[in-house]
Structures are given as structure tokens and as C-alpha cells.
Design an enzyme around this catalytic site. Structure first.
Site, PDB file in Angstrom:
ATOM      1  N   GLU B 230       0.878  -1.156   0.000  1.00  0.00           N
ATOM      2  CA  GLU B 230       0.000   0.000   0.000  1.00  0.00           C
ATOM      3  C   GLU B 230       0.918   1.209   0.000  1.00  0.00           C
ATOM      4  O   GLU B 230       1.721   1.377   0.916  1.00  0.00           O
ATOM      5  CB  GLU B 230      -0.890  -0.046   1.248  1.00  0.00           C
ATOM      6  CG  GLU B 230      -2.046   0.914   1.204  1.00  0.00           C
ATOM      7  CD  GLU B 230      -2.073   1.791   2.423  1.00  0.00           C
ATOM      8  OE1 GLU B 230      -2.341   1.306   3.519  1.00  0.00           O
ATOM      9  OE2 GLU B 230      -1.785   3.000   2.264  1.00  0.00           O
ATOM     10  N   CYS B 267      -2.654   8.046   4.994  1.00  0.00           N
ATOM     11  CA  CYS B 267      -2.584   7.658   3.583  1.00  0.00           C
ATOM     12  C   CYS B 267      -3.846   8.068   2.836  1.00  0.00           C
ATOM     13  O   CYS B 267      -3.868   8.061   1.609  1.00  0.00           O
ATOM     14  CB  CYS B 267      -2.329   6.166   3.441  1.00  0.00           C
ATOM     15  SG  CYS B 267      -3.268   5.170   4.573  1.00  0.00           S
TER      16      CYS B 267
END
Lengths: 493, 493
Positions: B230, B267
Site C-alpha cells: 500500500e 494515507c
């Protein structure tokens, strides 16, 4: 006659695919399923003309092609049913909890199409794993347009099947670009297709060299994309001692048939047989040899596959520690694969990687082990496989947990007391396995779970019911099974 | 104090992991779940000492760390529940039809563990996406041993958490090698881990450069392995005209908070805001500016992240067509991220790739478009994202199907009238997205579906009931939901 697609033809085709994607993925599951079923009917409408064309291109016998056509239409219908049933969507709904701290929003997730999928079909399944084969059917079910590069060994077959797909598309009011058929004997066409930005996934069935090349190209893109390549497999068979004591002859007959069916040209062909070097194995070898000697050579698919068989077979037979056990009693003519069994010790197998390689054709290598400990060592050294087979009594299995664990590690499908050839099309099927059997061991090429190769989850947060896709609306208009607050249900919300 | 693991230490650890794998993957779902819950309890038992250590290493405030610890324990329990519930196994059974031609064998499929998983944790989530975070929990649920490389910016925290895991492992009678904790500030340790043959998958949360490097190493192995990395995301927010006419000020306040929460170090931080250049957007910018000016700079996680923020922020601000709209009214001290909003035209965005890059911290860039057509063009040029957000009325959505389709293409989670920050842990969550947000858009890092990243299907053909794993036995001793002949049921066979 079949000219390679040029770069500008490919680019223009992919622009059409990309446009079609945004229309097709919003079409209902029923529309997709009806389109897939229409393809099946149009393939049927091609009549026996199709069979004759394919016979000319592949040397496959008519009865086999007839069966494969039936299987191909069955797959289209089976995946169409699965598409409509909607379990593959993995629809999940968690309703909002506004008074939680922090508040929990309404979250709804489902799988959605990846985008245009390029399919490279197989030489050995001109229908079932080619132009309208499993990959194409899965991609259509997922909501993806498909671009097929016709197999250079059966372009006329591919062209006929493509015409059936395009007819079905027109009759089903599919968008232009839903299906594209391109020719490309050179690897340039393949590379261009896999590296174009509008292509979002690849399906491939064929050789290790071809599949690995596509995988590498796809991963080297600016935006890497998923590649499901089904490649080489030698499908090891482990003969356990108690089973062999009971029925070595029966096992030998079963495998003589499995090794030579379809001139050995199945990806699940048992190419490696591992047994304990004792009298039971000798008996097994004798019976197997008798059967192989009685089996005639058969026409192989095409000169390339024939040449490959001749070379790989003789490479193994010429290794110092390899003994040729049996060869068909009838001499082959050109392009015929000659049924052959060879044998080597486990020690030779450990030292010589040539003995690990797939020999695509009616060939199998018997590995003689001292004991089940050495069989386990062989299992640990074998690369990833589509299938592995145990010929074993329940007691054999219970007595050899290390062997069983080691075999589990290397395969996607684990058969007991059966043959690996014959791949049933159903949801429980796994046709995939650790590398180099495939490039992604988390997916299958056969069965409706194969649809998931070409889809990805998307989550809608805080959407009004009206704007949600039907799959996720409160009233569940499609009546699909959904996981709502952790319970699977078809109920409304 | 924390010495990099040597090659021989790594090799010996991985040998242990591999041995543990064959024991652990056969442990029951309940044993795995109990182990995971025990980890949660042991983390709790570390007490506030853990929080103080982490505060010292990350500059994160105590309240935030307290919440994150709760979340981490919740994840372990939530995935433990999912592990036991067993839906993730995708158990499928097709019973034999012996009188079919050819006979249909009994086929039973379930997901099984991939093997040892290497986890690289995140700087910004020292608990929830690190040593005992989501990746570790998912791997344990799937039946995989875990090897964690401690994050070099919070090694003491990682060591404490590792001690909790090891204590839980001992108390739960887990095999030696179930969990390994290694240090490695150099990239050599990472490379060695990812390229060792016994490692079968990788989980990573962090920078694009780091994640992409692991992905490339993993694909260049002799046996490529799955990597779920990720990576970067700028989480675009699209401001649609009718919504802006109704509530520009409200939207501005909402996003001022979302951009600066946690000093922008999430994020899912909204780093790009796309609107139409009109009076509503001017009003939005004014209100947003007022809020940002009132927001104080905050301590960033570590000097590396601070330096990165300073450099990336000033790179954007120094571009010719970029206007600085608002900066926090208070001067930052060293290591503090200063909340900042800038603005550029869509035309500048199209020409300058620097404006597409993630600026990790409390920064957002407003893109001014002529109309929704130009907004759609912006959406088409944005790379893959974890999230995208629409601030839109239902009418806005209905009037702009092309924009909505284009936004769907680029994200894993699509939020409407909310902020992307705040990632609920539940089954419907999707924390993943097209490259470069992640390296595999078909999976999620949050929610129990994340377990499937570390598992693969295995099919048992023709096995006797006694020898099948409990998950697939006729009597369904685990009472899990299974798809039996296409129907989902907990019933016996």
C-alpha cells in the site's frame, strides 16, 4: 492471409475497447449473461463446418472437437449463470452507526470490472481455452471487454469463433469494441497489447516461456497489471506402498490411459510418477509397459508441438541415468507423438534439472525412491503444479503426513486414487497452482471463481440508495446473496 | 542497539518459519483466533509504558496512540472472529455424480495459507499497520507465520509489540517460528527477506519507492510471489457545482479538518481538490484559507518525513503556475509540518507532473477547472488512488456520468459528501486501489477480506471424508458457511 495487426490498428481497437468498457460494465448481470449464452448459441450455429476447419488446423479428432465444443458452450452458460447469481460480486454492506464515536459511515462493497482484458488462447484447446474459452467467458462475466489475439496455429478456427461472438454481440446490442479479434504471429503484437495503457489484465494459456514473458512485460509497465498465465505442469503422481501392494496393475492401467489420452497434450498430463523401488513398482512398470507398447502413436497438434516433443523427449532419454522402459510398439510417422515411459532414480532426479522439465506429449518419467522419506524429498524439489495425485490407501495417507504436507505445497488440486486428466467445470474446481504452473496461485482458470481474476473491489461510502448500483441497493432488486452486517442474506435492508 | 540481521540470522529464522508453517496451517481456526485474541490482550498488558515509548519515537500524541492501540486490538479480534466464522475460506463442495458421462468426481475447495509472510510496517501507524497490525493479523488468520522487519523509526515500539506477540504465542502453544522479529535499517535486509525461497508473500505499507522496489524484487525471483504494497495516494476530492452552490463554506470547513488531522500524515489525506473556477470556489478558498491560517503547525513523525514534506511542498509551491493560497498563521519550529493550501489551473496540472505527486503532510492543492468537462479530464489523468471523494448533490451525480465513471476507474473507495480520512475496520471496507495506490488492486489491506491476500485455493478431489480437512468434511464440524452444489449452507452433506 492473416496479417499481423499494426500498431495503429491495435491502438484504434483499444480505444474502442476502452469506450466499450464504460458502457458494458454498467450493463446488468442479466444482459451480460444473455450475451454469453447468445455466444454459445452462435457457436452452435456454426455447425459442423467449424469442426472440419479445426480438424484441419489441429489434427484433433472430430469426436474430441465435438466434446470440446459442448464443453465450451457449457462454460459460457455455466459462467453466465454464475454471473447472474452474483455470488462472485462479493457484495458486502455495513450499514451506518451514526451514534458510534467516531460515527460509522454506510459502506457497501462489490467487485467491479478491471477493464479491457487481452486473451491469448491455447494450442491444445482451440475452443475451450481459446477465442471464446474460459478466459473470455470470465472476462465478459466480470464486465470486461475482451481482445483476443488469434492463436497462430488455428487462425481460421479463431476467426469463425470470433464471428460467432460478434454476431451475438450485435444481436445483444453490445457496444462496439466489446470484442476485438486480432492476428499476430510475431511476438511484437503480444508485447504491444500487454503494454498498452488501456489494457488492464491478461489471460494466457500456453508455454512457460510465453506466459513468463507476458508476466514480465506486464510488471514492467508504468502501471503493472494482473496476468493470469497458466503455463507448464508435470502433474506428479505419488504411488504409496500399501496402495501399490493392493493394486499395482490396476493403477498402471489407469495411468497408461491418462498418460496417452489426447496424445498426452493436456496441461494436466501426468508426466512424473514417483514410487518406491520394490517388487510392486516392478510389477507396475511391467503392466504399464505392456499397455504403452499397445498404444499407437498419435498425430500431434502442430509441427511446433511435435518438434518440441521430439526434442524434450530425447533430451530426457539421453541423460546418463535414464532408462527407457517402454515405447509404443508401432513406429510413428511424421508429426506423431510416440507414447514413451522412462525411469530414473531419485538421486538422478535431484542432480539433474532436465528431469524436472515438462515433456508436452504422451510421456512420463518414473522416479524410483528408496522409501517414502525419499519420496518426500522429491516432492520438496518439485516446482509448482496444477495438480498432484496420490495413489494411496487411507492408511498410507495417515502414515505419511510429511509427504502429504509437501505435496500440498506444490499443487492447486490434490487428487487421490484418480487421474489428473479430466478437469470438471464446476465451482469447486481449482485449475491453478504455485509458480511456474501459473503466475498467480490465488486464482483459478476453470470454474466460476475464475471471474474474480478480472475484477476488483470498489467501496461506496455514504451513497444515497438511489445512486448506488442495483447490486448494493437497500431493496436488493437483483435478489443476490449479500453479506449484510456480517450475515449472508438475500433480504432487503 | 538494534543491529541489522545478518544473512545467516535471516536464513535460520526463515527455516524456523517454514517449519512452523506446516504446523500452524493445520491448527484449527479456533486456535488461530485464540492466538490472535491473546496477542490483543498482551498488547493491552504492556500498559501505558508502550504509549510513552511510542510517543518518544513518533511524536504522535498520547490520545491518538491510545486510540490506535484500541484499533489494533479491535483489528486482531475482528479478524479473529472472521477467521473462525470461516467465510474467507470460500469453502465449496461439489458432490460426485458417478453416472454422469464422464463421471463427475467429488471436488472440494477451500483457501489455504500461502506460507511465511514478511511484513514491513508503516511509519505513520506504529501499531495498527506495523508489527501486530493489519497485515500480521491477516497473515495469522490465513494460517501463515509472520516475519516482521521492525520499522527503523520505531524499533523500541516494535520490540515491545513483538514481545507481546511472542508471549501470546508461548501461552497459546504456537510452534517456534510462528513469529520472527528482525531489525534492518539497511535495504539489504529487506531485499534478503523478499528474495528468500521460504518467503511466500509480502505485506508493506509505506512509500511508493519502497513498495515498488519490493514488488520488483518479488517478481524477479525464480518463483515470483505476491506483494501487497500500500503506497502513495493523493485522494482527490471533486467539488461539483450544485453542491458548491449550496454549501461551499461547510465543505471548506470539513476539508480544512481532514487535510490537517494528524498533521496530514494519513494515507487517505485529501491532497488534491478539484473544483470549477467560479465564485463558489472563491468562497470555498476563502473559508478554507481562514481555517488553515488558524491551524497550528504540528510535529511530524520523524526527521525523514519532515524533510520529505518540506522538500515536496516547496517543489510544488515553486512551480511557475502555482499560487500559495493559505499557510498556517503560526511559524513552525523544526520538525513541524505547516498546514498549506495551494492552487493551480487544470491546464497547469495537465502539463506538470510535479503537481500530481503526493506531498505527505498537511498540504492540499486546489485545481481550478473551466467546467465539469475539464474536471473529467483531470480525473482521467490522475493515477490510481486509495480513495476519491465527490462533494455532490444527487443531481450533480446524475448530470455528470462521464466524470463519475472516470473517478470510479481510479479509486478503491468512492466517498460522497464525507471525508476520506477515517478508515472504518469492517468487511465492506476497501483499502486498496489501482496502481500506484497499491501493487494489487484486487485486494484490501483493511477489513477481514484482507485475509485472502495471504491464501490460495486448494482443491481435494475424491478424498475420503475422514481424510478431508474439517472445513470440508460432510458433517461440517466447524459449522461454517459453505457453497454446496451452488447453494450456500451450513448443513451437513
Amino acid at each position: 492471409m492473416y496479417k499481423d495487426a499494426t500498431l495503429s490498428e491495435i491502438e484504434s481497437a483499444l480505444n474502442q475497447s476502452w469506450k466499450a468498457f464504460h458502457i458494458y460494465r454498467k450493463m446488468s448481470l442479466k444482459q451480460r449473461a444473455d450475451f454469453m449464452r447468445a455466444i454459445g448459441r452462435e457457436i452452435d450455429n456454426l455447425g459442423d463446418e467449424l469442426l472440419y476447419v479445426t480438424q484441419g488446423e489441429t489434427n484433433l479428432p472430430e469426436a474430441r472437437l465435438r466434446n470440446e465444443r459442448t464443453r465450451t458452450i457449457f462454460q459460457l452458460n455455466n459462467y453466465a449463470d454464475a454471473c447472474e447469481r452474483g455470488d462472485w460480486l462479493e457484495a458486502r454492506i455495513d450499514t451506518a452507526i451514526p451514534d458510534k464515536n467516531p460515527p460509522k459511515p454506510d459502506l457497501r462493497k462489490m467487485l467491479t470490472a478491471l477493464g479491457p482484458v487481452v486473451v491469448f488462447g491455447a494450442a491444445n484447446f482451440p475452443y475451450a481455452y481459446s477465442t471464446a474459452g474460459g478466459d473470455t467467458a470470465c472476462a465478459f462475466a466480470a464486465g470486461c471487454p475482451v481482445i483476443v489475439k488469434a492463436h497462430p496455429e488455428h487462425p481460421r478456427t479463431s476467426t469463425l469463433i470470433a464471428s460467432a461472438i460478434l454476431k451475438a454481440a450485435a444481436n445483444s446490442y453490445m457496444p462496439a469494441g466489446i470484442f476485438t479479434h486480432l492476428y499476430g504471429a510475431s511476438f511484437e503484437v503480444g508485447r504491444t497489447l500487454v503494454t498498452q495503457p488501456f489494457v488492464k489484465a491478461v489471460g494466457f494459456t500456453g508455454s512457460f516461456v510465453g506466459g513468463k514473458q507476458l508476466f514480465d512485460w506486464a510488471n514492467q509497465r508504468k502501471e503493472p497489471i494482473p496476468v493470469f498465465a497458466e503455463m507448464s505442469s508435470i502433474n506428479p503422481v505419488f504411488l504409496l506402498p500399501e496402495k501399490m501392494k493392493q493394486s499395482a496393475a490396476e493403477v498402471a492401467k489407469m495411468f497408461a490411459a491418462s498418460i496417452t489420452v489426447g496424445v498426452g497434450q493436456f496441461c494436466t498430463n501426468p508426466g512424473l510418477i514417483i514410487g518406491i523401488d520394490n517388487d510392486d513398482l516392478k510389477f507396475f512398470k511391467n503392466v504399464l509397459s505392456e499397455e504403452i507398447k499397445k498404444t499407437n502413436p498419435g498425430d500431434m497438434l502442430n509441427p511446433g508441438i511435435f518438434k518440441n516433443y521430439v526434442e524434450k523427449r530425447s533430451a530426457v532419454l539421453s541423460q546418463p541415468d535414464v532408462e527407457t522402459i517402454a515405447v509404443s510398439g508401432k513406429d510413428p510417422v511424421v508429426n506423431q507423438g510416440v507414447p514413451t515411459i522412462a525411469s530414473a532414480s531419485a538421486q538422478a532426479f535431484f542432480k539433474n534439472h532436465i528431469l524436472h522439465r515438462e515433456v508436452f506429449g504422451p510421456f512420463s518419467l518414473i522416479i524410483r525412491c528408496k522409501d517414502t522419506g525419499e519420496m518426500t524429498e522429491v516432492a520438496k524439489q518439485i516446482e509448482g503444479q496444477l495438480t498432484a495425485t496420490l495413489m494411496a490407501t487411507d492408511e498410507d495417507v495417515k502414515k505419511n503426513p510429511d509427504l502429504i504436507e509437501s505435496v500440498k505445497n506444490i499443487c492447486g488440486r490434490l487428487i487421490i486414487n484418480g487421474v489428473p486428466t479430466g478437469v470438471e467445470v464446476c465451482l469447486s474446481q481449482q485449475h491453478g497452482g504455485p509458480f511456474p504452473a501459473t503466475t498467480d496461485l490465488r486464482f483459478t482458470a476453470v470454474g466460476a471463481d475464475g471471474i474474480k481474476r478480472f475484477a476488483r473491489p470498489i467501496c461506496f461510502q455514504n451513497w444515497s440508495n438511489e445512486l448506488l448500483p442495483d447490486e448494493l441497493k437497500n431493496e436488493n432488486p437483483l435478489k443476490i446473496r449479500r453479506t449484510v452486517n456480517n450475515e449472508i442474506t438475500v433480504a432487503n435492508i
